[in-house]
Design a protein around this motif. Structure first.
Motif, mmCIF file in Angstrom:
data_model
loop_
_atom_site.group_PDB
_atom_site.id
_atom_site.type_symbol
_atom_site.label_atom_id
_atom_site.label_comp_id
_atom_site.label_asym_id
_atom_site.label_seq_id
_atom_site.Cartn_x
_atom_site.Cartn_y
_atom_site.Cartn_z
ATOM 1 N N LEU A 49 33.144 11.568 -15.111
ATOM 2 C CA LEU A 49 32.937 12.872 -14.492
ATOM 3 C C LEU A 49 34.159 13.767 -14.662
ATOM 4 O O LEU A 49 34.048 14.966 -14.934
ATOM 5 N N SER A 50 35.337 13.188 -14.471
ATOM 6 C CA SER A 50 36.573 13.959 -14.582
ATOM 7 C C SER A 50 36.726 14.553 -15.978
ATOM 8 O O SER A 50 37.146 15.712 -16.126
ATOM 9 N N HIS A 51 36.383 13.771 -17.003
ATOM 10 C CA HIS A 51 36.462 14.282 -18.373
ATOM 11 C C HIS A 51 35.475 15.435 -18.573
ATOM 12 O O HIS A 51 35.813 16.459 -19.185
ATOM 13 N N MET A 52 34.253 15.268 -18.039
ATOM 14 C CA MET A 52 33.254 16.326 -18.177
ATOM 15 C C MET A 52 33.653 17.559 -17.372
ATOM 16 O O MET A 52 33.481 18.701 -17.831
ATOM 17 N N LEU A 78 35.678 16.246 -6.644
ATOM 18 C CA LEU A 78 34.635 16.779 -7.519
ATOM 19 C C LEU A 78 33.340 16.938 -6.737
ATOM 20 O O LEU A 78 33.043 16.141 -5.844
ATOM 21 N N ASP A 79 32.577 17.985 -7.053
ATOM 22 C CA ASP A 79 31.238 18.106 -6.503
ATOM 23 C C ASP A 79 30.273 18.421 -7.631
ATOM 24 O O ASP A 79 30.623 18.315 -8.810
ATOM 25 N N GLU A 80 29.056 18.802 -7.305
ATOM 26 C CA GLU A 80 28.033 18.987 -8.339
ATOM 27 C C GLU A 80 28.339 20.131 -9.296
ATOM 28 O O GLU A 80 27.717 20.232 -10.354
ATOM 29 N N ASN A 81 29.291 20.998 -8.955
ATOM 30 C CA ASN A 81 29.633 22.120 -9.832
ATOM 31 C C ASN A 81 30.936 21.919 -10.596
ATOM 32 O O ASN A 81 31.333 22.787 -11.377
ATOM 33 N N GLY A 82 31.617 20.815 -10.353
ATOM 34 C CA GLY A 82 32.841 20.568 -11.106
ATOM 35 C C GLY A 82 34.070 20.426 -10.245
ATOM 36 O O GLY A 82 34.001 19.989 -9.088
ATOM 37 N N ASP A 89 24.196 20.630 -16.885
ATOM 38 C CA ASP A 89 23.060 19.745 -16.569
ATOM 39 C C ASP A 89 23.455 18.284 -16.747
ATOM 40 O O ASP A 89 23.128 17.431 -15.908
ATOM 41 N N SER A 90 24.150 17.983 -17.852
ATOM 42 C CA SER A 90 24.586 16.602 -18.098
ATOM 43 C C SER A 90 25.565 16.146 -17.027
ATOM 44 O O SER A 90 25.492 15.018 -16.524
ATOM 45 N N TYR A 91 26.495 17.043 -16.679
ATOM 46 C CA TYR A 91 27.482 16.719 -15.645
ATOM 47 C C TYR A 91 26.783 16.414 -14.318
ATOM 48 O O TYR A 91 27.120 15.433 -13.625
ATOM 49 N N ARG A 92 25.796 17.229 -13.975
ATOM 50 C CA ARG A 92 25.106 17.033 -12.693
ATOM 51 C C ARG A 92 24.313 15.735 -12.667
ATOM 52 O O ARG A 92 24.187 15.095 -11.611
ATOM 53 N N GLU A 93 23.750 15.349 -13.805
ATOM 54 C CA GLU A 93 23.051 14.067 -13.872
ATOM 55 C C GLU A 93 24.032 12.914 -13.624
ATOM 56 O O GLU A 93 23.721 11.968 -12.894
ATOM 57 N N GLU A 94 25.206 12.999 -14.242
ATOM 58 C CA GLU A 94 26.225 11.963 -14.040
ATOM 59 C C GLU A 94 26.761 11.997 -12.610
ATOM 60 O O GLU A 94 27.079 10.953 -12.027
ATOM 61 N N TYR A 95 26.844 13.204 -12.035
ATOM 62 C CA TYR A 95 27.324 13.321 -10.652
ATOM 63 C C TYR A 95 26.324 12.666 -9.683
ATOM 64 O O TYR A 95 26.720 12.008 -8.716
ATOM 65 N N LYS A 96 25.024 12.831 -9.978
ATOM 66 C CA LYS A 96 24.002 12.179 -9.149
ATOM 67 C C LYS A 96 24.173 10.662 -9.181
ATOM 68 O O LYS A 96 24.040 9.985 -8.156
ATOM 69 N N LYS A 97 24.457 10.134 -10.383
ATOM 70 C CA LYS A 97 24.685 8.687 -10.501
ATOM 71 C C LYS A 97 25.903 8.278 -9.674
ATOM 72 O O LYS A 97 25.894 7.252 -8.980
ATOM 73 N N TYR A 98 26.964 9.084 -9.772
ATOM 74 C CA TYR A 98 28.196 8.792 -9.030
ATOM 75 C C TYR A 98 27.921 8.758 -7.522
ATOM 76 O O TYR A 98 28.334 7.823 -6.821
ATOM 77 N N VAL A 99 27.199 9.762 -7.024
ATOM 78 C CA VAL A 99 26.859 9.813 -5.597
ATOM 79 C C VAL A 99 25.999 8.612 -5.220
ATOM 80 O O VAL A 99 26.189 8.000 -4.160
ATOM 81 N N SER A 100 25.063 8.258 -6.108
ATOM 82 C CA SER A 100 24.197 7.101 -5.852
ATOM 83 C C SER A 100 25.016 5.819 -5.770
ATOM 84 O O SER A 100 24.793 4.981 -4.878
ATOM 85 N N PHE A 101 25.987 5.658 -6.686
ATOM 86 C CA PHE A 101 26.852 4.468 -6.656
ATOM 87 C C PHE A 101 27.647 4.414 -5.347
ATOM 88 O O PHE A 101 27.784 3.343 -4.744
ATOM 89 N N CYS A 102 28.175 5.560 -4.932
ATOM 90 C CA CYS A 102 28.976 5.607 -3.696
ATOM 91 C C CYS A 102 28.131 5.250 -2.477
ATOM 92 O O CYS A 102 28.590 4.526 -1.577
ATOM 93 N N LYS A 103 26.896 5.740 -2.448
ATOM 94 C CA LYS A 103 26.004 5.420 -1.332
ATOM 95 C C LYS A 103 25.670 3.926 -1.332
ATOM 96 O O LYS A 103 25.610 3.292 -0.273
#
Length: 551
Positions: A356-359, A402-406, A156-170
């Protein structure tokens, strides 16, 4: 867990009420007796689509209602979010009209089908034969490993950070696109802004100029009218001021013999003072009005500039032109600072990707550790189910990004024969083998995490004898952790249930009706004996049934 299921006017069912209990329950009955009908009715209150054919012929509507004990499910947030009253005894109800219209309720509150399904998915897992196909699905395989590795919180924590990453990229993509577009238009933007700056517009300027223009155009007419008004006030013979002054003089004289006129004198005196003031204002305005063709030309020239700008920018007011000016200034400022903003965002993306990579690495570590244990435990659990030579492994396939599952895909590899290479489960496993593997996997998950009620719909198809007995024992053990309901044709499985229900049909003069009974000890022995020997209850079958029930 489900505590009660009530069905009215559904398919072959007139009225049916079933009480369910914790642990492992079994449902048996001849093929075609209506077990699938009961399962279909249950699916309705779990949010599945309704079919008008489900309404019993001649009836206006079908109603299915389920009562669930949700004490242990931590579902309060769902009820709060959807503004539904929470109760530990949760009631789901579905009404299907013969016309095809359908209504859904949670605790008597009308809800959408999506809301009903969202809650239903957290209450009951119906495992039918087609669900065995999930075993070949990469996402399902990942979910199994994550559940056993207790990765829920980390994921769950990873996916929250992944959402931020995708948001930054957009956002970076948007900034770059906007910057490229603005740079292409930069010269034109500067030209437009310089035009507006040169004109030096002021808020309210247009209204003031238009008023001045109106006065200058009619200056002679206005001056003439003001002069006439002035004469009305000042004329020696008929001027208003002279007339009122004479009236005041007479009233003043009259006061000596008629004191009561004093109030009128005071009022008229006020009028005289006001008239003098107005007369002076008229004189001032008369002096201020000048026929000035040069000033009129300058005013009209200024207004012409404003009107052209408004036409160019397709607006109606100076306020709108000033807003365009501010927008152009912001665009230029954005162009000037865009490279810095892009650079800062790129640094932010690099930092977020590193996080994200660390997580993802931690997820991978936990998955690999659990995958090794899972493979060993699954092989041990499946061996007694007729797969003594089973080899099983979890393959990790790195992803390009990386994607939402790792950082990896997961694939279950499988072999049941000696010297046979490991291959993906979906490609080589038979239906019976997949059923047994799925049962073992769900049993392992049930021991690791809190699962909702699970219904096994003939998961034991294709097995018999000792293997069936072992599968029944697995479901019986699962009943220690959760509510398990098994629909089965096998006496070995049926004998393992703590509670036993029999589905059967009866014929009336008009139609065929499905029923369900909870069997007592005697009824269970007779039902299992029928499953062993057929319709005729032999002493041997009854004896075998007793032995199965009490072993």
């Amino acid at each position: 867990m489900i505590r009660k299921l009530s069905i009215r006017n559904y398919a072959l069912i007139d009225t049916l009420d079933i009480d369910f209990f914790p642990g492992f329950s079994v449902i048996t009955g001849e093929t075609g007796a209506g077990k699938s009908i009961i399962l279909g009715a249950l699916s309705l209150i779990l949010g599945q689509r309704a079919d008008t054919k489900t309404v019993k012929s001649g009836k206006e509507k079908a109603v299915v209602e389920g009562v669930f004990d949700i004490t242990a499910y931590s579902l309060q947030p769902f009820f709060e979010h959807n503004d539904i009253d929470y109760d530990a005894d949760c009631i789901l109800r579905r009404e299907v009209q013969a016309s095809g219209k359908s209504r859904a309720f949670i605790n008597d509150t009308p809800v959408s089908l999506a809301q009903l399904k969202e809650l239903g998915d957290q209450l009951i897992d119906i495992h039918s034969q087609h669900q065995n196909l999930l075993l070949g699905n990469d996402r399902f395989q990942m979910k199994v490993v994550d559940a056993l590795a207790h990765n829920g919180e980390l994921l769950d924590s990873y996916r929250e950070e992944y959402k931020k990453y995708v948001s930054f990229c957009k956002e970076l993509e948007r900034l770059k696109t906007e910057n490229d577009k603005n740079r292409e238009e930069e010269d034109y933007i500067r030209f437009q802004l310089e035009q507006l700056h040169e004109v030096a517009l002021a808020e309210g300027e247009q209204e003031m100029l238009e008023q001045e223009q109106e006065v200058l155009v009619h200056a002679e007419e206005i001056k003439g009218e003001l002069y006439t008004l002035s004469e009305y006030f000042k004329s020696e013979d008929v001027g208003g001021l002279s007339l009122v002054k004479n009236m005041l003089s007479r009233m003043h004289s009259l006061q000596r013999i008629y004191p009561m006129i004093e109030s009128l004198y005071t009022r008229l005196e006020s009028i005289y003072i006001e008239m003098k003031d107005i007369s002076q204002d008229v004189e001032t305005r008369l002096d201020s009005i000048a026929v000035d063709p040069d000033r009129l030309a300058r005013v009209e020239e200024r207004l012409d500039v404003i009107y052209r700008l408004q036409q160019k920018h397709r607006v109606q007011t100076v306020a709108e032109l000033l807003e365009i000016q501010r927008s152009l200034e912001n665009k230029l400022e954005s162009i000037d600072t865009s490279d810095e903003a892009i650079s800062l965002l790129e640094q932010k993306i690099v930092a977020q990707k590193d996080k994200l990579s660390h997580m993802a690495s931690e997820l991978t570590r936990k998955r690999r550790k659990e995958a090794h244990r899972f493979s060993e435990v699954l092989v041990a659990a499946a061996a007694p189910l007729g797969m003594p030579n089973l080899r099983f492994d979890v393959q990790f396939i790195p992803k390009a990004e990386l994607d939402e599952n790792g950082a990896e895909h997961i694939r279950f590899l499988f072999s049941t024969n000696k010297n046979q290479p490991l291959q993906p489960v979906a490609e080589i496993a038979s239906g019976g083998e997949i059923s047994r593997l799925m049962l073992c996997i769900k049993a392992l998950i049930a021991g690791a995490v809190s699962l909702p009620t699970i219904i096994f719909d003939e998961i034991d198809t294709g097995v018999s004898g000792e293997i069936a007995d072992k599968m029944g024992a697995i479901m019986q053990d699962m009943g220690c952790y959760m509510q398990v309901i098994g629909i089965t044709h096998l006496p070995q499985v049926a004998s393992k249930g703590s509670f036993h229900y029999r589905v059967y049909k009866s014929d009336t003069d008009f139609d065929t009706v499905t029923h369900i009974d909870r069997l007592d000890e005697k009824g269970r022995i007779e039902e299992i004996a029928r499953m062993l020997s057929g319709a005729e209850l032999t002493d041997a079958a009854l004896s075998n049934a007793r032995e199965l029930l009490h072993k």
